[in-house]
Design a protein around this motif. Structure first.
Motif, PDB file in Angstrom:
ATOM      1  N   UNK A 201      32.655  13.894  27.453  1.00  0.00           N
ATOM      2  CA  UNK A 201      33.751  12.582  27.598  1.00  0.00           C
ATOM      3  C   UNK A 201      34.322  11.948  26.400  1.00  0.00           C
ATOM      4  N   UNK A 202      35.289  11.303  26.878  1.00  0.00           N
ATOM      5  CA  UNK A 202      36.890  11.126  26.665  1.00  0.00           C
ATOM      6  C   UNK A 202      36.475   9.537  25.005  1.00  0.00           C
ATOM      7  N   UNK A 203      36.083   8.882  25.837  1.00  0.00           N
ATOM      8  CA  UNK A 203      35.428   8.091  25.139  1.00  0.00           C
ATOM      9  C   UNK A 203      34.630   8.027  23.584  1.00  0.00           C
ATOM     10  N   UNK A 204      33.547   8.911  24.443  1.00  0.00           N
ATOM     11  CA  UNK A 204      32.533   9.615  22.858  1.00  0.00           C
ATOM     12  C   UNK A 204      33.490  10.052  21.672  1.00  0.00           C
ATOM     13  N   UNK A 205      34.253  11.171  22.418  1.00  0.00           N
ATOM     14  CA  UNK A 205      35.058  11.919  21.285  1.00  0.00           C
ATOM     15  C   UNK A 205      36.447  11.744  20.384  1.00  0.00           C
ATOM     16  N   UNK A 206      36.644  10.495  21.365  1.00  0.00           N
ATOM     17  CA  UNK A 206      37.882   9.547  20.238  1.00  0.00           C
ATOM     18  C   UNK A 206      37.349   8.581  19.247  1.00  0.00           C
ATOM     19  N   UNK A 207      36.037   7.870  19.932  1.00  0.00           N
ATOM     20  CA  UNK A 207      35.292   7.051  18.592  1.00  0.00           C
ATOM     21  C   UNK A 207      34.727   8.230  17.452  1.00  0.00           C
ATOM     22  N   UNK A 208      34.432   9.520  17.916  1.00  0.00           N
ATOM     23  CA  UNK A 208      34.435  10.588  16.643  1.00  0.00           C
ATOM     24  C   UNK A 208      35.850  10.612  15.663  1.00  0.00           C
ATOM     25  N   UNK A 209      36.701  10.823  16.575  1.00  0.00           N
ATOM     26  CA  UNK A 209      37.458  11.405  16.168  1.00  0.00           C
ATOM     27  C   UNK A 209      37.925   9.892  15.366  1.00  0.00           C
ATOM     28  N   UNK A 210      38.227   8.939  15.376  1.00  0.00           N
ATOM     29  CA  UNK A 210      38.492   7.851  14.652  1.00  0.00           C
ATOM     30  C   UNK A 210      38.157   7.575  13.842  1.00  0.00           C
ATOM     31  N   UNK A 211      35.870   7.614  14.104  1.00  0.00           N
ATOM     32  CA  UNK A 211      35.978   7.133  12.445  1.00  0.00           C
ATOM     33  C   UNK A 211      35.896   8.373  11.873  1.00  0.00           C
ATOM     34  N   UNK A 212      35.987   9.559  12.471  1.00  0.00           N
ATOM     35  CA  UNK A 212      36.272  10.540  11.063  1.00  0.00           C
ATOM     36  C   UNK A 212      37.865  10.497  10.035  1.00  0.00           C
ATOM     37  N   UNK A 213      38.606  10.390  11.375  1.00  0.00           N
ATOM     38  CA  UNK A 213      39.613  10.574  10.542  1.00  0.00           C
ATOM     39  C   UNK A 213      40.008   8.529   9.718  1.00  0.00           C
ATOM     40  N   UNK A 214      39.103   7.086  10.335  1.00  0.00           N
ATOM     41  CA  UNK A 214      39.218   6.793   9.168  1.00  0.00           C
ATOM     42  C   UNK A 214      40.486   5.200   9.831  1.00  0.00           C
ATOM     43  N   UNK A 215      40.835   5.416  11.619  1.00  0.00           N
ATOM     44  CA  UNK A 215      41.716   4.334  11.801  1.00  0.00           C
ATOM     45  C   UNK A 215      40.958   3.146  11.218  1.00  0.00           C
ATOM     46  N   UNK A 216      42.507   2.054  11.834  1.00  0.00           N
ATOM     47  CA  UNK A 216      42.165   0.540  10.589  1.00  0.00           C
ATOM     48  C   UNK A 216      41.866   0.234  11.816  1.00  0.00           C
ATOM     49  N   UNK A 217      41.148  -0.975  12.332  1.00  0.00           N
ATOM     50  CA  UNK A 217      41.079  -2.102  13.302  1.00  0.00           C
ATOM     51  C   UNK A 217      42.959  -1.726  14.500  1.00  0.00           C
ATOM     52  N   UNK A 218      43.757  -2.269  13.417  1.00  0.00           N
ATOM     53  CA  UNK A 218      45.176  -2.357  14.057  1.00  0.00           C
ATOM     54  C   UNK A 218      45.094  -0.941  14.512  1.00  0.00           C
ATOM     55  N   UNK A 219      44.734   0.401  14.523  1.00  0.00           N
ATOM     56  CA  UNK A 219      45.366   1.604  14.749  1.00  0.00           C
ATOM     57  C   UNK A 219      44.321   1.320  15.799  1.00  0.00           C
ATOM     58  N   UNK A 220      42.810   1.527  15.965  1.00  0.00           N
ATOM     59  CA  UNK A 220      41.999   0.686  17.449  1.00  0.00           C
ATOM     60  C   UNK A 220      42.760   0.591  18.778  1.00  0.00           C
ATOM     61  N   UNK A 221      42.945  -1.375  17.749  1.00  0.00           N
ATOM     62  CA  UNK A 221      43.869  -1.663  19.132  1.00  0.00           C
ATOM     63  C   UNK A 221      45.167  -0.919  19.487  1.00  0.00           C
ATOM     64  N   UNK A 222      45.375  -1.484  19.846  1.00  0.00           N
ATOM     65  CA  UNK A 222      47.326  -0.058  18.891  1.00  0.00           C
ATOM     66  C   UNK A 222      46.918   1.226  20.432  1.00  0.00           C
ATOM     67  N   UNK A 223      45.634   1.590  20.186  1.00  0.00           N
ATOM     68  CA  UNK A 223      46.164   2.993  20.476  1.00  0.00           C
ATOM     69  C   UNK A 223      46.355   3.447  21.983  1.00  0.00           C
ATOM     70  N   UNK A 224      45.603   2.587  23.717  1.00  0.00           N
ATOM     71  CA  UNK A 224      46.079   2.315  24.856  1.00  0.00           C
ATOM     72  C   UNK A 224      47.182   2.972  24.547  1.00  0.00           C
ATOM     73  N   UNK A 225      48.340   1.579  24.691  1.00  0.00           N
ATOM     74  CA  UNK A 225      49.335   1.556  23.834  1.00  0.00           C
ATOM     75  C   UNK A 225      50.138   2.687  23.654  1.00  0.00           C
ATOM     76  N   UNK A 226      49.814   2.443  22.405  1.00  0.00           N
ATOM     77  CA  UNK A 226      51.222   3.935  22.007  1.00  0.00           C
ATOM     78  C   UNK A 226      50.424   4.964  22.594  1.00  0.00           C
ATOM     79  N   UNK A 227      49.518   5.456  22.507  1.00  0.00           N
ATOM     80  CA  UNK A 227      49.824   6.863  24.237  1.00  0.00           C
ATOM     81  C   UNK A 227      50.599   7.103  25.206  1.00  0.00           C
ATOM     82  N   UNK A 228      50.455   5.761  26.164  1.00  0.00           N
ATOM     83  CA  UNK A 228      51.070   5.508  26.993  1.00  0.00           C
ATOM     84  C   UNK A 228      52.617   5.753  26.422  1.00  0.00           C
ATOM     85  N   UNK A 229      52.970   4.870  25.572  1.00  0.00           N
ATOM     86  CA  UNK A 229      54.238   5.067  25.332  1.00  0.00           C
ATOM     87  C   UNK A 229      55.133   6.527  24.270  1.00  0.00           C
ATOM     88  N   UNK A 230      53.747   7.035  24.303  1.00  0.00           N
ATOM     89  CA  UNK A 230      53.952   8.201  23.472  1.00  0.00           C
ATOM     90  C   UNK A 230      54.165   9.534  24.769  1.00  0.00           C
TER      91      UNK A 230
END
Ligand SMILES: Nc1ncnc2c1ncn2[C@@H]1O[C@H](COP(=O)(O)OP(=O)(O)O)[C@@H](O)[C@H]1O
Ligand SMILES: [Mg+2]
Length: 281
Positions: A201-230
């Protein structure tokens, strides 16, 4: 090694231990570098333009007490780079079932965080990293930028090491951690799921990664667009490398990596709301 007695990377000549050269094993082929072998307790890799820049960084990590990266021992009589072999297991081209462990995913995120924190004091000077077209998130932190399942050494469960610093260079913690999550979640169109990973489950796994790494709220909000650009930039770069560098890059391109990346970009765009919700709720 005592930094006072260490020769500059380009002056280091590796002298093998007696008998070492008779213990040779071809290592699993990665995507790009041909002919990586283990010889005794060392790895021999073709020398690259960026090898000494990576060696300086590996020296620095050693001096900083970071245990999870290889040591650059010098070049052997065939001119190959010699690095220490890190004991443990790396995932194969199609990552095995064990690589789906959520604890492993957490440990990869924590390992990367620790590497970023350690690297914050490093400024490359003697051997600058060769220029690369880094247009997204150009930064001042030396990052690995290729933390794939095949480049992480797992020992007794968690991530214990990182190898293959060929793509290391200046970037930001966000770019490097996004890239790592992209590889490890992984973020790809379900049509491109690795065999055996269809139920991950990519949604569950992404959340696990985000919490363990410690992404900020702003980094979480930016993710889909940042990923598409990447994905867009990665498409351009892969095509450029396939055309200009050939070898493994051309092979990956022929094998359809371009389509996989295009489908990832589309999937990230189509799932923007779900991804943001999974990361922020
Ligand atoms: N220092 C090392 N310690 C342990 N295993 C290694 C090491 N270097 C390479 N390997 C193994 O060899 C494989 C390919 O090596 P790598 O340096 O990643 O080359 P490539 O550029 O082709 O990806 C890795 O995925 C890993 O299985
Ligand atoms: Mg590799």
């Amino acid at each position: 090694m005592d930094p006072g007695t260490r020769l500059p990377a380009e002056n280091r000549i590796y002298i093998p231990a007696p008998g070492e050269e008779s213990d040779v094993e071809l290592l699993p082929a990665g995507d790009v570098t041909d002919g990586v072998v283990r010889v005794g307790g060392t790895v021999r890799r073709p020398h690259q333009p960026q090898s000494y820049a990576a060696a300086d960084y590996l020296d620095w990590l050693e001096d900083a007490g970071f245990e999870g990266s290889p040591r650059f021992l010098g070049r052997d009589s065939a001119g190959r780079d010699v690095l220490t072999f890190l004991p443990g297991t790396c995932a194969g081209a199609v990552p095995e079932q064990w690589a789906q462990s959520e604890d492993l995913l957490r440990s990869v995120a924590c390992f990367l965080r620790r590497l970023h924190q350690t690297s914050a004091g490093y400024t490359p000077s003697r051997h600058p990293f060769p220029p690369r077209p880094v247009r997204q998130d150009p930064g001042t932190l030396v990052c690995h930028l290729d933390v794939t399942p095949q480049n992480v050494v797992v020992r007794g469960g968690p991530a214990a090491g990182l190898i293959d610093f060929d793509l290391a260079g200046l970037s930001t913690t966000y770019k490097d951690s996004y890239n790592t999550a992209m590889h490890w979640v992984p973020l790809r169109d379900p049509a491109d799921a690795w065999a055996g990973w269809e139920m991950a489950d990519p949604f569950r796994r992404l959340r696990i990664f985000a919490d363990a790494y410690g992404w900020t709220p702003e980094e979480r909000r930016r993710l889909p667009q940042f990923g598409a650009e990447a994905a867009e930039l990665s498409l351009e770069r892969m095509e450029h490398n396939a055309r200009n560098l050939g070898g493994g890059w051309a092979r990956m391109w022929r094998d359809g990596v371009g389509e996989v990346i295009s489908r990832r970009r589309q999937w990230l765009e189509d799932n923007e709301a779900r991804l943001t919700a999974a990361l922020t709720r």
